[in-house]
Scaffold this active site. Structure first.
Site, PDB file in Angstrom:
ATOM      1  N   ARG A  50      -1.665   7.684  -6.066  1.00 60.30           N
ATOM      2  CA  ARG A  50      -2.093   7.623  -4.664  1.00 60.30           C
ATOM      3  C   ARG A  50      -3.611   7.586  -4.558  1.00 60.30           C
ATOM      4  NH1 ARG A  50      -1.300  12.007  -1.501  1.00 60.30           N
ATOM      5  NH2 ARG A  50      -0.963  10.888   0.455  1.00 60.30           N
ATOM      6  N   CYS A  86       0.835  -1.197   0.000  1.00 59.59           N
ATOM      7  CA  CYS A  86       0.000   0.000   0.000  1.00 59.59           C
ATOM      8  C   CYS A  86       0.876   1.256   0.000  1.00 59.59           C
ATOM      9  CB  CYS A  86      -0.994  -0.052   1.151  1.00 59.59           C
ATOM     10  SG  CYS A  86      -2.396   1.082   0.964  1.00 59.59           S
ATOM     11  N   GLU A 111      -0.719  -8.684   4.815  1.00 56.70           N
ATOM     12  CA  GLU A 111      -0.548  -9.033   6.223  1.00 56.70           C
ATOM     13  C   GLU A 111      -1.877  -9.233   6.935  1.00 56.70           C
ATOM     14  OE1 GLU A 111      -1.034  -4.577   6.231  1.00 56.70           O
ATOM     15  OE2 GLU A 111      -0.176  -6.099   4.926  1.00 56.70           O
ATOM     16  N   HIS A 171      -3.056  -5.218   1.263  1.00 60.26           N
ATOM     17  CA  HIS A 171      -2.468  -5.547   2.566  1.00 60.26           C
ATOM     18  C   HIS A 171      -2.403  -7.063   2.765  1.00 60.26           C
ATOM     19  CE1 HIS A 171      -2.557  -1.437   4.344  1.00 60.26           C
ATOM     20  NE2 HIS A 171      -3.516  -1.272   3.443  1.00 60.26           N
TER      21      HIS A 171
END
Length: 203
Positions: free
Chosen positions: A110, A81, A185, A183
């Site tokens: 972005r 990200c 994670e 993401h």
């Protein structure tokens, strides 16, 4: 043989989840806030967060130039990200003072997928992973364009039918540098972190 030491940029962002994922894969995972901690690292993860804040904090803690130097010298790096933005050579819709570490010959936009309320989850085909990857996008960037030396690892497909987002690049690799818009994670699937660990261990 000692396990690889992989750092997680720890001045801002979702650090704890990356440390947990890396530890689960058997590496020595450490938070990196100072140049001397970076020196211990065989590779580095730059997590999600706020890319302009990351830059300012890295400068304050005298970590930005050492990070930039290590990436330029070939240290494996993995950005997620905001971390993707930090590793991009070019940024669109950035702030006037936006500065990145570089390392990936890509142009990143972005907040391309929208604001926090536009966050979404989807399944992705990901090169090097033998099953669909569950991807969580939160105020995520996307890759506007990638140079010839950049391998596209994943695209968003069919999540917003007819929308501008469909088909956008959301994961890339160039040499020793990887990045995802989402993401990995989050959710407990260690597949993408495992790819990065393997990249580090090949050094």
């Amino acid at each position: 043989m000692l396990p690889a030491t992989i750092g997680v940029f720890a001045l801002q962002g979702d650090v704890r989840e990356h440390l947990a994922a890396l530890t689960a894969l058997g590496v020595d995972a450490i938070g990196v806030r100072r140049p001397e901690e970076l020196e211990r690292c065989d590779g580095l993860v730059i997590p999600g967060g706020e890319s302009t804040t990351m830059y300012k904090l890295a400068k304050t803690f005298e970590l930005f130039e050492p990070l930039q130097k290590r990436v330029a010298e070939g240290m494996p790096a993995f950005g997620t990200c905001a971390g993707m933005i930090m590793l991009a050579d070019r940024v669109e819709d950035g702030t006037a003072d936006q500065v990145t570490l570089g390392g990936l010959d890509i142009t990143v936009r972005r907040n391309a997928f929208g604001r926090q309320v536009d966050s979404f989850e989807t399944e992705l085909d990901f090169t090097g992973v033998d099953h669909p990857v569950h991807a969580v996008f939160i105020r995520a960037p996307w890759v506007e364009s990638a140079g010839e030396g950049v391998e596209v690892l994943a695209r968003v497909e069919g999540t917003r039918e007819g929308a501008e987002a469909d088909g956008r690049i959301v994961a890339v690799r160039q040499g020793q540098v990887m990045a995802t818009s989402f993401h990995p994670e989050v959710g407990g699937d260690l597949s993408i972190h495992r790819l990065f660990v393997e990249l580090v261990e090949k050094q």
